[in-house]
Design a protein around this motif. Structure first.
Motif, PDB file in Angstrom:
ATOM      1  N   TRP A  34      -1.160  -0.985  -2.670  1.00  0.00           N
ATOM      2  CA  TRP A  34       0.278  -1.564  -3.462  1.00  0.00           C
ATOM      3  C   TRP A  34      -0.156  -2.283  -4.907  1.00  0.00           C
ATOM      4  N   ASP A  82      -4.858  -3.123   6.748  1.00  0.00           N
ATOM      5  CA  ASP A  82      -4.055  -3.894   5.832  1.00  0.00           C
ATOM      6  C   ASP A  82      -4.585  -4.269   4.536  1.00  0.00           C
ATOM      7  N   GLU A 117       6.033  -7.525  -2.213  1.00  0.00           N
ATOM      8  CA  GLU A 117       6.743  -6.852  -3.134  1.00  0.00           C
ATOM      9  C   GLU A 117       8.005  -7.794  -3.602  1.00  0.00           C
ATOM     10  N   ILE A 145      -2.790  -3.247   1.034  1.00  0.00           N
ATOM     11  CA  ILE A 145      -2.626  -4.161  -0.074  1.00  0.00           C
ATOM     12  C   ILE A 145      -3.055  -3.845  -1.340  1.00  0.00           C
ATOM     13  N   SER A 147       2.692  -9.593   4.436  1.00  0.00           N
ATOM     14  CA  SER A 147       3.065  -8.189   4.580  1.00  0.00           C
ATOM     15  C   SER A 147       3.241  -7.629   3.233  1.00  0.00           C
ATOM     16  N   ILE A 148       3.159  -6.466   2.827  1.00  0.00           N
ATOM     17  CA  ILE A 148       3.336  -5.815   1.534  1.00  0.00           C
ATOM     18  C   ILE A 148       4.837  -6.146   1.213  1.00  0.00           C
TER      19      ILE A 148
END
Length: 400
Positions: free
Chosen positions: A196, A189, A162, A193, A157-158
């Protein structure tokens, strides 16, 4: 007498490829007369398509291919790879952004060697392919694991990414479809990503070697569309898609300065890739995907059979892989139980027991950064697959 070590610390720190080691041991046992079935190597059991072989034969007769050629690859192959990338990924690059390498592994190493300075961190989703840590280490980088498990289908997951990011993070390694888990990220997704990574100015190295091997409702999405073009490096090759593991042709696609620097490295490390193999690769990437589709259909059938049979074993749970040709079951429910007079506490110990008692070779999760699991390749014949998993079923049924 000198007391200095005979082998450099840098090279001494490299581990042998666990997947190749398991495959070699299985083949040695088979050569000694034992009926070993190997699930270790990620290698299609199909021959290279005939038209590709014929192209190589013709290339071997051409005196031009008996000489040195440009270190970065034959110009016609680089153009064809750029065209193939546009066809298959919808991502447009110039031939000058392509470096042809001696297999995908050289592309992996040269990408990290070109991007990393000592201490730079690389986010790596675990389970991961065994070569990534060694390539990052050799380049002076620091691997930071983002550990996933079967509860999420091995997808990161982000929030996890992170949490792992620091001021030293320079690169995100993104792999979909994944070796060893077969995980495939959804389009949404991949986009998230990519955004991000872009927001934090990270480089993205994306390994797309399994792009054509997706199943069911899964689809391959290149993250290259969702990060700045000057901050993405694509790794790929002909090995898996065209059953050409032994031909050793891969490639790296990236910004021109990165490709130029990586080409300079290759000019001193290996010079050009074998010209005959490059001409075979040219025939592969310029051809249609009909041979690939036949292999994909076989892998899909085997995938479903393997997952069903693995999930019938008490203490074993295997999420359904959506891509590549690997299953990655959890065997944590079997560990610590008595089996043939032993109590294997780790997946490595259990894999060794299975090899000796059932004559089946699997790669333990320790090799991929997550103990408690096995990787099994379903890129082998249907009959061998069923027989091999049946042997595992029968053996593990004895666990108490």
């Amino acid at each position: 007498m000198s007391t200095r070590p005979r082998i450099s610390a840098r090279i001494s720190a490299i581990s042998e490829s666990a997947t190749l080691a398991v495959d070699a041991k299985a083949k040695a046992m088979k050569a000694a007369g034992r009926p070993v079935i190997g699930f270790g190597a990620g290698e299609p059991d199909f021959p290279t398509p005939g038209y590709i072989v014929e192209a190589a034969i013709e290339a071997a007769r051409d005196p031009r291919n008996h000489k040195y050629t440009p270190a970065g690859g034959l110009p016609e192959l680089k153009r064809a790879i750029a065209a193939k990338t546009l066809r298959d990924s919808g991502f447009e690059v110039d031939a000058s952004q392509v470096l042809v390498t001696n297999g995908g592994k050289q592309a992996v190493y040269q990408a990290f060697a070109t991007l990393l300075d000592p201490g730079d961190e690389v986010l790596v989703v675990a389970p991961y392919w065994t070569t990534y840590p060694e390539a990052i280490k050799l380049a002076g980088g620091v691997q930071v694991d983002v550990v996933t498990d079967e509860t999420t289908g091995y997808l990161a997951s982000i929030e996890q990414l992170e949490a792992a990011r620091t001021e030293r993070t320079k690169v995100l390694l993104f792999v979909s479809p994944s070796n060893p888990t077969g995980a495939v990220y959804s389009r949404a997704d991949v986009e998230a990503i990519g955004r991000w990574a872009s927001e934090h100015g990270l480089w993205v190295v994306t390994d797309e070697i399994y792009e054509h091997l997706v199943y069911g409702g899964a689809e391959f999405t290149s993250i290259a569309h969702h990060v700045p073009a000057d901050h993405v490096v694509i790794l790929n090759g002909v090995a898996k898609t065209y059953a050409m593991t032994g031909w050793r042709v891969g490639w790296l696609i990236g910004p021109k300065d990165v490709v130029k620097a990586a080409t300079n490295l290759q000019s001193h490390a290996t010079s050009n890739v074998s010209n005959v193999a490059q001409m075979a690769a040219l025939a592969a990437v310029e051809g249609d995907l009909s041979a690939v589709e036949k292999m994909r259909e076989a892998f899909d059938r085997r995938r479903l059979t393997m997952v069903r049979m693995l999930n019938e074993i008490p203490g074993v749970f295997c999420p359904e892989p959506k891509g590549a040709f690997y299953a990655y079951p959890s065997v944590k429910g079997v560990l610590g139980k008595e089996l043939r007079g032993k109590r294997p506490q780790t997946s490595a110990e259990l894999a060794e027991l299975i090899l000796e008692e059932a004559e089946v070779a699997v790669v333990p999760g320790e090799a991929f950064g997550t103990p408690g699991y096995f990787r099994l390749s379903y890129a082998l014949g249907d009959d061998d697959l069923v027989e091999g998993v049946s042997r595992i079923q029968k053996l593990l049924a004895e666990a108490r």
